[in-house]
Design a protein around this motif. Structure first.
Motif, mmCIF file in Angstrom:
data_model
loop_
_atom_site.group_PDB
_atom_site.id
_atom_site.type_symbol
_atom_site.label_atom_id
_atom_site.label_comp_id
_atom_site.label_asym_id
_atom_site.label_seq_id
_atom_site.Cartn_x
_atom_site.Cartn_y
_atom_site.Cartn_z
ATOM 1 N N ALA A 158 0.828 -1.200 0.000
ATOM 2 C CA ALA A 158 0.000 0.000 0.000
ATOM 3 C C ALA A 158 0.869 1.258 0.000
ATOM 4 O O ALA A 158 0.617 2.198 -0.766
ATOM 5 C CB ALA A 158 -0.941 -0.003 1.210
ATOM 6 N N ALA A 159 1.893 1.273 0.825
ATOM 7 C CA ALA A 159 2.783 2.436 0.885
ATOM 8 C C ALA A 159 3.498 2.640 -0.445
ATOM 9 O O ALA A 159 3.664 3.781 -0.913
ATOM 10 C CB ALA A 159 3.802 2.259 2.013
ATOM 11 N N LEU A 162 0.947 4.088 -2.967
ATOM 12 C CA LEU A 162 0.643 5.488 -2.703
ATOM 13 C C LEU A 162 1.793 6.398 -3.145
ATOM 14 O O LEU A 162 1.569 7.451 -3.749
ATOM 15 C CB LEU A 162 0.343 5.686 -1.219
ATOM 16 C CG LEU A 162 -1.008 5.127 -0.760
ATOM 17 C CD1 LEU A 162 -1.071 5.071 0.765
ATOM 18 C CD2 LEU A 162 -2.151 5.967 -1.310
ATOM 19 N N LEU A 187 -6.352 8.239 1.866
ATOM 20 C CA LEU A 187 -5.810 6.897 1.630
ATOM 21 C C LEU A 187 -4.634 6.618 2.562
ATOM 22 O O LEU A 187 -4.507 5.518 3.114
ATOM 23 C CB LEU A 187 -5.395 6.742 0.167
ATOM 24 C CG LEU A 187 -6.552 6.610 -0.828
ATOM 25 C CD1 LEU A 187 -6.062 6.810 -2.257
ATOM 26 C CD2 LEU A 187 -7.232 5.245 -0.696
ATOM 27 N N HIS A 188 -3.787 7.591 2.749
ATOM 28 C CA HIS A 188 -2.683 7.426 3.708
ATOM 29 C C HIS A 188 -3.230 7.142 5.108
ATOM 30 O O HIS A 188 -2.694 6.297 5.839
ATOM 31 C CB HIS A 188 -1.812 8.681 3.725
ATOM 32 C CG HIS A 188 -0.791 8.740 2.639
ATOM 33 N ND1 HIS A 188 0.321 7.920 2.618
ATOM 34 C CD2 HIS A 188 -0.718 9.523 1.523
ATOM 35 C CE1 HIS A 188 1.050 8.196 1.532
ATOM 36 N NE2 HIS A 188 0.444 9.166 0.858
ATOM 37 N N HIS A 190 -5.993 5.650 5.890
ATOM 38 C CA HIS A 190 -6.666 4.354 5.952
ATOM 39 C C HIS A 190 -5.759 3.191 5.548
ATOM 40 O O HIS A 190 -6.224 2.056 5.414
ATOM 41 C CB HIS A 190 -7.904 4.356 5.046
ATOM 42 C CG HIS A 190 -9.053 5.157 5.576
ATOM 43 N ND1 HIS A 190 -9.078 6.541 5.514
ATOM 44 C CD2 HIS A 190 -10.201 4.786 6.195
ATOM 45 C CE1 HIS A 190 -10.201 6.982 6.048
ATOM 46 N NE2 HIS A 190 -10.896 5.939 6.475
ATOM 47 N N GLU A 191 -4.480 3.462 5.369
ATOM 48 C CA GLU A 191 -3.556 2.422 4.883
ATOM 49 C C GLU A 191 -3.577 1.201 5.811
ATOM 50 O O GLU A 191 -3.355 1.319 7.014
ATOM 51 C CB GLU A 191 -2.149 3.005 4.815
ATOM 52 C CG GLU A 191 -1.108 2.090 4.229
ATOM 53 C CD GLU A 191 0.263 2.749 4.191
ATOM 54 O OE1 GLU A 191 1.260 2.022 4.324
ATOM 55 O OE2 GLU A 191 0.325 3.999 4.045
ATOM 56 N N SER A 282 -10.195 -5.273 4.586
ATOM 57 C CA SER A 282 -9.555 -4.041 4.117
ATOM 58 C C SER A 282 -9.936 -3.683 2.682
ATOM 59 O O SER A 282 -9.367 -2.748 2.105
ATOM 60 C CB SER A 282 -8.037 -4.152 4.226
ATOM 61 O OG SER A 282 -7.529 -5.157 3.367
ATOM 62 N N PHE A 285 -10.473 0.058 1.437
ATOM 63 C CA PHE A 285 -9.255 0.812 1.128
ATOM 64 C C PHE A 285 -8.801 0.508 -0.293
ATOM 65 O O PHE A 285 -8.483 1.424 -1.073
ATOM 66 C CB PHE A 285 -8.134 0.468 2.103
ATOM 67 C CG PHE A 285 -6.781 0.964 1.646
ATOM 68 C CD1 PHE A 285 -6.388 2.270 1.876
ATOM 69 C CD2 PHE A 285 -5.912 0.121 0.944
ATOM 70 C CE1 PHE A 285 -5.154 2.740 1.430
ATOM 71 C CE2 PHE A 285 -4.673 0.582 0.499
ATOM 72 C CZ PHE A 285 -4.298 1.890 0.743
ATOM 73 N N TRP A 286 -8.739 -0.785 -0.645
ATOM 74 C CA TRP A 286 -8.228 -1.171 -1.957
ATOM 75 C C TRP A 286 -9.171 -0.731 -3.074
ATOM 76 O O TRP A 286 -8.721 -0.407 -4.186
ATOM 77 C CB TRP A 286 -7.973 -2.671 -2.009
ATOM 78 C CG TRP A 286 -6.906 -3.094 -1.052
ATOM 79 C CD1 TRP A 286 -7.050 -3.786 0.115
ATOM 80 C CD2 TRP A 286 -5.500 -2.821 -1.175
ATOM 81 N NE1 TRP A 286 -5.836 -3.968 0.730
ATOM 82 C CE2 TRP A 286 -4.869 -3.388 -0.038
ATOM 83 C CE3 TRP A 286 -4.720 -2.163 -2.125
ATOM 84 C CZ2 TRP A 286 -3.487 -3.305 0.158
ATOM 85 C CZ3 TRP A 286 -3.340 -2.084 -1.925
ATOM 86 C CH2 TRP A 286 -2.737 -2.654 -0.803
ATOM 87 N N LEU A 289 -8.423 2.941 -3.409
ATOM 88 C CA LEU A 289 -7.126 3.074 -4.069
ATOM 89 C C LEU A 289 -7.248 2.774 -5.559
ATOM 90 O O LEU A 289 -6.640 3.461 -6.398
ATOM 91 C CB LEU A 289 -6.113 2.125 -3.432
ATOM 92 C CG LEU A 289 -4.693 2.244 -3.994
ATOM 93 C CD1 LEU A 289 -3.946 3.389 -3.315
ATOM 94 C CD2 LEU A 289 -3.910 0.949 -3.808
#
Length: 338
Positions: A158-159, A162, A187-188, A190-191, A282, A285-286, A289
């Motif tokens: 994820a990081a 982003l 998004l950061h 909710h990572e 999760s 989040f995805w 993203l």
């Protein structure tokens, strides 16, 4: 000649490696706005498919068909449905960029509503679930066995995503967009915690698969240019990002999945959880993203189209509003609970 390919040189290269009968006819096909795709047909009706990067200036590491060739070649002996790889042409006499050469896979590509409407409702539903099955196969790939363990970093995915796509936005944007900046911040926030590392297709949606119109299953999943190593739920999020359903706000996304019979996004998630055995908490989040990335990709297409009109296709110029709508939809998706 055809835009982007010296057909005489390409014919010589192909016929040295593949059993085709000249003359070969070349046609640019598909609605793809990223890598360019061509259908090659020989004198007896046999067909191949070529892929090359778009024309003009490209962002670093983008549209890497040589990398795509490596991935497809590594997966040839597995159970992921794929075209057969015939080679990678890197001869500058053929094209200014590498050209990937693969087999033609006969079947149906659902590019518009009429394609979907030709399937029975039960087949539409089964097809959505088949996409989940295909992703599960990709995510089960033994990276060491197929030689892809070093394809990309194993650091938290994820990081990495982003950071990478925020950088792509800065390089390709055509204007300031405060809503996208706010989405990036959310998004950061909710990572998720780092998960397992698998092969990730990176661009999984209906337009990137060839399907059996009778058996309603995936015959081949295409367009591996964004494939990497990372969290498998990212592919599920991408699938959801490209899967509008009744009640969604209007966006530029294909409306194919809104045709009666297709599984809902919740059904896709539930099926993937069942067949893969993975925790899917999760997924919002995805999903967010995936929509964020799609907005950035569309902005990059707009940039390339503004810089070089040869990158326009039948659907024409991507409007700025298309990017704005996806950003707004991503804000909603990020707040959803399954």
């Amino acid at each position: 000649m055809i835009e982007g390919i010296n057909t005489a040189a390409m014919t010589a290269w192909i016929t040295e490696r593949v059993d085709l009968t000249p003359p070969l006819a070349y046609e640019r096909v598909g609605l793809g706005q990223s890598n360019l795709t061509y259908l090659v047909t020989d004198a007896k009706g046999s067909r191949l498919v070529l892929r090359r990067p778009p024309m003009g200036q490209l962002l670093a590491s983008a549209h890497d068909v040589a990398r795509e060739h490596r991935i497809l070649s590594a997966l040839q002996a597995g159970d992921v449905p794929l075209p057969v790889v015939h080679g990678l042409c890197e001869d500058p006499a053929v094209a200014d960029r590498p050209v990937l050469v693969v087999s033609f896979v006969d079947g149906l590509v659902l590019e518009d509503l009429s394609d979907a409407e030709g399937l029975a409702p039960a087949a539409r539903h089964a097809l959505g679930l088949s996409l989940g099955d295909t992703l599960t196969r990709i995510h089960a790939t033994d990276l060491e066995r197929v030689g892809l363990a070093d394809l990309a970093s194993h650091k938290p995915y994820a990081a990495r995503q982003l950071k990478r796509w925020a950088g792509q936005w800065e390089l390709s944007r055509t204007r300031d967009l405060a809503d996208l900046d706010r989405l990036t911040t959310r998004l950061h926030e909710h990572e998720p915690e780092p998960g397992e590392v698998t092969l990730v297709h990176g661009d999984s949606h209906l337009s990137n698969v060839i399907v059996d119109p009778v058996g309603a299953r995936v015959r081949a999943i295409l367009d591996w240019e964004l494939a990497t190593l990372g969290d498998p739920l990212a592919d599920l999020g991408t699938l959801l990002a490209y899967w509008p359903q009744a009640g969604d706000p209007p966006t530029i996304r294909s409306a194919v999945s809104t045709v009666e019979g297709f599984a809902s996004r919740n059904e896709l998630v539930e099926h993937y959880a069942q067949v893969s055995g993975r925790d899917v908490t999760s997924v919002p989040f995805w999903h967010g993203l995936g929509l964020w990335k799609l907005a950035i990709i569309l902005e990059g297409i707009r940039r390339r189209q503004l810089d070089d009109p040869r990158n326009l296709t039948a659907v024409g110029m991507i409007p700025a509003e298309a990017v704005d709508q996806l950003v707004a939809h991503a804000h909603v998706a990020l707040s959803e609970d399954l």
